[in-house]
Design a protein around this motif. Structure first.
Motif, mmCIF file in Angstrom:
data_model
loop_
_atom_site.group_PDB
_atom_site.id
_atom_site.type_symbol
_atom_site.label_atom_id
_atom_site.label_comp_id
_atom_site.label_asym_id
_atom_site.label_seq_id
_atom_site.Cartn_x
_atom_site.Cartn_y
_atom_site.Cartn_z
ATOM 1 N N ALA A 8 0.832 -1.205 0.000
ATOM 2 C CA ALA A 8 0.000 0.000 0.000
ATOM 3 C C ALA A 8 0.869 1.260 0.000
ATOM 4 O O ALA A 8 0.573 2.228 -0.719
ATOM 5 C CB ALA A 8 -0.934 0.000 1.208
ATOM 6 N N ALA A 9 1.955 1.248 0.759
ATOM 7 C CA ALA A 9 2.857 2.408 0.797
ATOM 8 C C ALA A 9 3.547 2.605 -0.549
ATOM 9 O O ALA A 9 3.644 3.733 -1.046
ATOM 10 C CB ALA A 9 3.885 2.233 1.912
ATOM 11 N N THR A 35 -7.742 2.451 -8.030
ATOM 12 C CA THR A 35 -9.126 1.976 -7.994
ATOM 13 C C THR A 35 -9.182 0.468 -7.797
ATOM 14 O O THR A 35 -9.969 -0.034 -6.991
ATOM 15 C CB THR A 35 -9.855 2.372 -9.296
ATOM 16 O OG1 THR A 35 -9.792 3.795 -9.441
ATOM 17 C CG2 THR A 35 -11.296 1.923 -9.276
ATOM 18 N N ALA A 36 -8.342 -0.259 -8.504
ATOM 19 C CA ALA A 36 -8.313 -1.720 -8.367
ATOM 20 C C ALA A 36 -7.850 -2.129 -6.968
ATOM 21 O O ALA A 36 -8.399 -3.069 -6.379
ATOM 22 C CB ALA A 36 -7.406 -2.337 -9.421
ATOM 23 N N ALA A 37 -6.872 -1.428 -6.425
ATOM 24 C CA ALA A 37 -6.385 -1.758 -5.082
ATOM 25 C C ALA A 37 -7.463 -1.501 -4.029
ATOM 26 O O ALA A 37 -7.659 -2.316 -3.121
ATOM 27 C CB ALA A 37 -5.133 -0.949 -4.769
ATOM 28 N N ILE A 38 -8.156 -0.393 -4.159
ATOM 29 C CA ILE A 38 -9.227 -0.089 -3.201
ATOM 30 C C ILE A 38 -10.355 -1.110 -3.324
ATOM 31 O O ILE A 38 -10.876 -1.602 -2.318
ATOM 32 C CB ILE A 38 -9.741 1.351 -3.408
ATOM 33 C CG1 ILE A 38 -8.661 2.349 -2.982
ATOM 34 C CG2 ILE A 38 -11.036 1.596 -2.643
ATOM 35 C CD1 ILE A 38 -8.930 3.783 -3.399
ATOM 36 N N ALA A 117 2.679 -7.439 -9.232
ATOM 37 C CA ALA A 117 2.295 -6.025 -9.207
ATOM 38 C C ALA A 117 3.526 -5.121 -9.079
ATOM 39 O O ALA A 117 3.511 -3.991 -9.596
ATOM 40 C CB ALA A 117 1.344 -5.755 -8.046
ATOM 41 N N TYR A 118 4.574 -5.577 -8.438
ATOM 42 C CA TYR A 118 5.750 -4.727 -8.218
ATOM 43 C C TYR A 118 6.471 -4.329 -9.506
ATOM 44 O O TYR A 118 6.838 -3.170 -9.661
ATOM 45 C CB TYR A 118 6.707 -5.381 -7.224
ATOM 46 C CG TYR A 118 6.192 -5.297 -5.810
ATOM 47 C CD1 TYR A 118 6.280 -4.110 -5.090
ATOM 48 C CD2 TYR A 118 5.602 -6.391 -5.194
ATOM 49 C CE1 TYR A 118 5.798 -4.020 -3.797
ATOM 50 C CE2 TYR A 118 5.119 -6.313 -3.897
ATOM 51 C CZ TYR A 118 5.218 -5.133 -3.206
ATOM 52 O OH TYR A 118 4.739 -5.045 -1.928
#
Length: 168
Positions: A8-9, A35-38, A117-118
């Motif tokens: 998240a950071a 948006t996808a993360a939320i 994702a990284y």
């Protein structure tokens, strides 16, 4: 839980950098990722049972994100969104592999789906940095391919008028 906070950071820092220094494609991708993360965070979570089976809500979120990334990749006047889209396509395919073969260990499914994702975030940072560097160098920068085409058509029209030719 620490991995979630670290991600998240990193995501928030990357997206803030994209919103501050990036062009339109960088900002769109940052908005899509946030948006996808939320949306993923808002999914029901049973501690210890995530990724033990295919979570179709998560697949839907990842597929929607993939569709958005494809749209940006097809219209942006940059190459990096294509690579980010490819990394995310691997994530979506990971869900498919797990659905096809439930014998895939949950830890493998988790790591592959989460850690892909990284590189995408790194590509976004590189894209923003290169965009900002080109702007500082005074280069003409187009955000979208249709802008470049419009400028090329305008230049041809101006050249034709300057040469005394009629408008096409």
């Amino acid at each position: 839980m620490t991995r979630v906070l670290v991600f998240a950071a990193v995501l928030l820092g990357t997206c803030l950098y994209a919103f501050r220094r990036g062009g339109a494609p960088e900002r769109w991708v940052a908005a899509l990722l946030l948006t996808a993360a939320i949306a993923s965070y808002l999914l029901p979570h049973v501690r210890g049972y995530t990724y033990f089976h295919v979570e179709w809500q998560r697949v839907a979120i990842d597929t929607a994100l993939l569709a958005g990334l494809v749209a940006v990749s097809l219209t942006a006047d940059r190459f990096w969104p294509l690579y980010l889209t490819a990394f995310h396509a691997l994530t979506v395919m990971t869900h498919g592999v797990r659905a096809y073969d439930p014998a895939v260990l949950p830890i493998v499914y988790t790591r592959v789906a989460a850690w892909l994702a990284y590189p995408g975030l790194l590509l976004l940072v590189i894209g923003v940095a290169r965009h900002h560097r080109r702007l500082r160098a005074g280069a003409r920068e187009f955000d979208w391919t249709f802008q470049r085409r419009g400028a090329a058509d305008e230049a041809r029209t101006c050249d034709a008028r300057g040469a005394g030719l009629r408008d096409p």
